[in-house]
Every structure is written in structure tokens, then in C-alpha cells.
Design a protein around this motif. Structure first.
Motif, PDB file in Angstrom:
ATOM      1  N   LYS A   1      29.753  40.071  40.640  1.00 12.74           N
ATOM      2  CA  LYS A   1      29.960  39.436  39.342  1.00 12.74           C
ATOM      3  C   LYS A   1      29.294  40.290  38.265  1.00 12.74           C
ATOM      4  O   LYS A   1      28.150  40.725  38.422  1.00 12.74           O
ATOM      5  CB  LYS A   1      29.369  38.021  39.348  1.00 12.74           C
ATOM      6  N   VAL A   2      30.017  40.527  37.166  1.00 12.55           N
ATOM      7  CA  VAL A   2      29.557  41.448  36.133  1.00 12.55           C
ATOM      8  C   VAL A   2      29.588  40.769  34.771  1.00 12.55           C
ATOM      9  O   VAL A   2      30.522  40.050  34.454  1.00 12.55           O
ATOM     10  CB  VAL A   2      30.461  42.707  36.099  1.00 12.55           C
ATOM     11  N   ASP A   3      28.546  40.992  33.978  1.00 14.24           N
ATOM     12  CA  ASP A   3      28.521  40.580  32.576  1.00 14.24           C
ATOM     13  C   ASP A   3      28.556  41.840  31.713  1.00 14.24           C
ATOM     14  O   ASP A   3      27.977  42.866  32.080  1.00 14.24           O
ATOM     15  CB  ASP A   3      27.248  39.812  32.240  1.00 14.24           C
TER      16      ASP A   3
ATOM     17  N   GLU B   1      22.680  56.032  15.758  1.00 15.26           N
ATOM     18  CA  GLU B   1      22.662  54.905  16.684  1.00 15.26           C
ATOM     19  C   GLU B   1      24.086  54.414  16.886  1.00 15.26           C
ATOM     20  O   GLU B   1      24.810  54.174  15.923  1.00 15.26           O
ATOM     21  CB  GLU B   1      21.768  53.794  16.158  1.00 15.26           C
ATOM     22  N   VAL B   2      24.463  54.265  18.154  1.00 15.94           N
ATOM     23  CA  VAL B   2      25.816  53.864  18.522  1.00 15.94           C
ATOM     24  C   VAL B   2      25.716  52.624  19.398  1.00 15.94           C
ATOM     25  O   VAL B   2      24.833  52.526  20.257  1.00 15.94           O
ATOM     26  CB  VAL B   2      26.514  55.005  19.299  1.00 15.94           C
ATOM     27  N   THR B   3      26.625  51.667  19.185  1.00 15.81           N
ATOM     28  CA  THR B   3      26.676  50.472  20.015  1.00 15.81           C
ATOM     29  C   THR B   3      27.746  50.665  21.080  1.00 15.81           C
ATOM     30  O   THR B   3      28.890  51.001  20.773  1.00 15.81           O
ATOM     31  CB  THR B   3      27.003  49.234  19.162  1.00 15.81           C
ATOM     32  N   VAL B   4      27.358  50.486  22.346  1.00 12.85           N
ATOM     33  CA  VAL B   4      28.289  50.638  23.464  1.00 12.85           C
ATOM     34  C   VAL B   4      28.252  49.382  24.319  1.00 12.85           C
ATOM     35  O   VAL B   4      27.271  48.651  24.327  1.00 12.85           O
ATOM     36  CB  VAL B   4      27.929  51.871  24.336  1.00 12.85           C
ATOM     37  N   LYS B   5      29.339  49.141  25.029  1.00  9.23           N
ATOM     38  CA  LYS B   5      29.389  48.032  25.971  1.00  9.23           C
ATOM     39  C   LYS B   5      28.934  48.555  27.325  1.00  9.23           C
ATOM     40  O   LYS B   5      29.399  49.584  27.781  1.00  9.23           O
ATOM     41  CB  LYS B   5      30.813  47.489  26.101  1.00  9.23           C
ATOM     42  N   SER B   6      28.017  47.834  27.958  1.00 12.83           N
ATOM     43  CA  SER B   6      27.601  48.219  29.299  1.00 12.83           C
ATOM     44  C   SER B   6      27.715  47.003  30.202  1.00 12.83           C
ATOM     45  O   SER B   6      27.565  45.863  29.757  1.00 12.83           O
ATOM     46  CB  SER B   6      26.171  48.757  29.305  1.00 12.83           C
ATOM     47  N   LYS B   7      27.971  47.291  31.471  1.00 10.19           N
ATOM     48  CA  LYS B   7      28.093  46.169  32.394  1.00 10.19           C
ATOM     49  C   LYS B   7      26.795  46.001  33.165  1.00 10.19           C
ATOM     50  O   LYS B   7      26.156  46.973  33.557  1.00 10.19           O
ATOM     51  CB  LYS B   7      29.284  46.325  33.329  1.00 10.19           C
ATOM     52  N   ILE B   8      26.420  44.741  33.338  1.00 10.79           N
ATOM     53  CA  ILE B   8      25.198  44.392  34.054  1.00 10.79           C
ATOM     54  C   ILE B   8      25.588  43.443  35.173  1.00 10.79           C
ATOM     55  O   ILE B   8      26.313  42.472  34.962  1.00 10.79           O
ATOM     56  CB  ILE B   8      24.181  43.714  33.109  1.00 10.79           C
ATOM     57  N   TYR B   9      25.113  43.759  36.366  1.00 15.05           N
ATOM     58  CA  TYR B   9      25.412  42.915  37.512  1.00 15.05           C
ATOM     59  C   TYR B   9      24.574  41.645  37.455  1.00 15.05           C
ATOM     60  O   TYR B   9      23.371  41.704  37.207  1.00 15.05           O
ATOM     61  CB  TYR B   9      25.140  43.669  38.815  1.00 15.05           C
TER      62      TYR B   9
ATOM     63  N   LYS C   1      22.484  38.724  38.960  1.00 14.17           N
ATOM     64  CA  LYS C   1      21.657  38.633  40.164  1.00 14.17           C
ATOM     65  C   LYS C   1      21.121  37.217  40.316  1.00 14.17           C
ATOM     66  O   LYS C   1      20.890  36.512  39.338  1.00 14.17           O
ATOM     67  CB  LYS C   1      20.502  39.623  40.078  1.00 14.17           C
ATOM     68  N   ASP C   2      20.889  36.829  41.573  1.00  8.88           N
ATOM     69  CA  ASP C   2      20.320  35.503  41.831  1.00  8.88           C
ATOM     70  C   ASP C   2      18.799  35.580  41.762  1.00  8.88           C
ATOM     71  O   ASP C   2      18.229  36.605  41.406  1.00  8.88           O
ATOM     72  CB  ASP C   2      20.815  34.962  43.177  1.00  8.88           C
ATOM     73  N   LYS C   3      18.133  34.487  42.132  1.00 10.61           N
ATOM     74  CA  LYS C   3      16.670  34.434  42.006  1.00 10.61           C
ATOM     75  C   LYS C   3      15.953  35.413  42.926  1.00 10.61           C
ATOM     76  O   LYS C   3      14.817  35.794  42.674  1.00 10.61           O
ATOM     77  CB  LYS C   3      16.174  33.017  42.264  1.00 10.61           C
ATOM     78  N   ASP C   4      16.607  35.873  44.007  1.00  4.89           N
ATOM     79  CA  ASP C   4      16.005  36.832  44.936  1.00  4.89           C
ATOM     80  C   ASP C   4      16.248  38.277  44.509  1.00  4.89           C
ATOM     81  O   ASP C   4      15.764  39.201  45.155  1.00  4.89           O
ATOM     82  CB  ASP C   4      16.566  36.627  46.350  1.00  4.89           C
ATOM     83  N   GLY C   5      17.039  38.464  43.453  1.00  4.62           N
ATOM     84  CA  GLY C   5      17.315  39.813  42.988  1.00  4.62           C
ATOM     85  C   GLY C   5      18.544  40.431  43.630  1.00  4.62           C
ATOM     86  O   GLY C   5      18.793  41.625  43.468  1.00  4.62           O
ATOM     87  N   LYS C   6      19.319  39.660  44.357  1.00  6.16           N
ATOM     88  CA  LYS C   6      20.533  40.174  44.990  1.00  6.16           C
ATOM     89  C   LYS C   6      21.727  39.892  44.091  1.00  6.16           C
ATOM     90  O   LYS C   6      21.763  38.900  43.374  1.00  6.16           O
ATOM     91  CB  LYS C   6      20.734  39.529  46.357  1.00  6.16           C
ATOM     92  N   ARG C   7      22.717  40.771  44.154  1.00  2.00           N
ATOM     93  CA  ARG C   7      23.907  40.620  43.333  1.00  2.00           C
ATOM     94  C   ARG C   7      24.720  39.401  43.759  1.00  2.00           C
ATOM     95  O   ARG C   7      24.909  39.148  44.943  1.00  2.00           O
ATOM     96  CB  ARG C   7      24.775  41.859  43.426  1.00  2.00           C
ATOM     97  N   VAL C   8      25.225  38.692  42.762  1.00  2.65           N
ATOM     98  CA  VAL C   8      26.061  37.514  43.012  1.00  2.65           C
ATOM     99  C   VAL C   8      27.492  37.981  43.233  1.00  2.65           C
ATOM    100  O   VAL C   8      28.016  38.809  42.485  1.00  2.65           O
ATOM    101  CB  VAL C   8      25.999  36.536  41.801  1.00  2.65           C
TER     102      VAL C   8
END
Length: 178
Positions: A89-91, A61-69, A71-78
């Protein structure tokens, strides 16, 4: 004498039929077919399960950093403005993944040579391409099927005779995982 049954098909048709029967058996747990076909599929599936049992815990098992976009309440990217440009915007999130060892990766690829890709369609949204998802049967073999058979040396399937078929009197059987 041949080392396998020809089943009245050309080699490409026979391979395709046996692959589809093996895929259906692993996906559903049991299938109904003729006795001759069941005996051939049994050889294939028992080999796959034996491979999965052998390589079941062969990963790290390996821990990696991944980016997640974000999203607003409609599911569209902020969007946010960086240096005069609008950028998504990315977390960044830490994820733990299973990294296969070389032998497990080889076993996974050998399984993928036999098994067809399977798509799962939810009943409530049937007919919509957006809601379909692919099922990873190799992962199912490693995570669900192999742990059941750890202490067992072969004999992972069972053939139950259910009688002759009405049209041609071929013996029908149920082939299931034990």
C-alpha cells in the motif's frame, strides 16, 4: 622549490592523509596535528569553504511527489489486494527539495573529490550496522559552515600552537574553524 610540503610521504599517502585531516576538520570543527600538516590542510579547507560560501544560495526549491509505503505498528509494509495480487500500500506525498544549479553541483562534486564519506554511529547502539547513517559533509558545508562566513574574505581557519610533541619535538597545533 616545491609549491607544497611533501611531509615525508609518497604522493598517494600524502593525499590520503590530507583528505582525512580535511574531512575530520569539517566534521568536528577542530583537529590537533603538527604545524606543517596544519598549514597544508588549511589551504585545502579554506578553498572548500570559499567554494561553499560562493555557491551557498545557488539552488531552487522544487515540489515533487514521492511515494511512501504505509507501515503497521511493527514497521512492516501493509499489503493490499489489487487484481488478485498482493501489493504494498502506497501513499503519495508532496516534498520540497533543493535542486542545485549547475555551478553548485560542480562545486559539490569538487568537494566530494576531497572529502571522505563519514558514517555516524549513535552511542547507545554502537556496533549495530542498522543504526549507522552517513553524514553529508557537502550539505553541512553549504548549510552550516558557509552562512557563518558570508561577509568574510578568507581566513576561515585559525592555527593555535600548543607546544612540542614529547616523542620527536614536532610543534603541535590546534587547527580550528574560526
Amino acid at each position: 622549490m616545491a609549491g607544497y610540503r611533501k611531509l615525508g610521504r609518497t604522493s598517494s599517502q600524502r593525499k590520503a592523509m590530507l583528505r582525512s585531516l580535511a574531512t575530520a576538520l569539517i566534521e568536528n570543527g577542530k583537529i590537533e596535528t603538527t604545524e606543517a600538516r596544519a598549514k597544508e590542510v588549511r589551504k585545502i579547507v579554506e578553498g572548500l569553504i570559499a567554494m561553499a560560501v560562493k555557491e551557498k544560495d545557488n539552488y531552487e526549491e522544487v515540489t515533487v511527489k514521492s511515494k511512501i509505503y504505509v507501515k503497521d505498528k511493527d514497521g512492516k509494509r501493509v499489503k493490499e489486494e489489487v487484481d488478485g495480487k498482493k501489493v504494498d500500500k502506497v501513499d503519495f506525498v508532496d516534498k520540497t527539495i533543493k535542486k542545485d544549479s549547475p555551478s553548485r553541483l560542480h562545486a559539490r562534486r569538487k568537494m566530494l573529490k576531497v572529502l571522505y564519506p563519514v558514517k555516524e554511529v549513535p552511542a547507545e547502539n554502537a556496533g549495530k550496522k542498522k543504526n549507522t547513517k552517513t553524514v553529508d559533509l557537502t550539505q553541512k558545508l553549504f548549510d552550516e559552515v558557509a552562512p557563518k562566513y558570508v561577509g568574510r574574505n578568507g581566513g576561515y581557519t585559525r592555527i593555535i600552537k600548543i607546544g612540542p610533541r614529547k616523542g620527536d619535538a614536532a610543534m603541535q597545533v590546534i587547527l580550528e574553524l574560526v
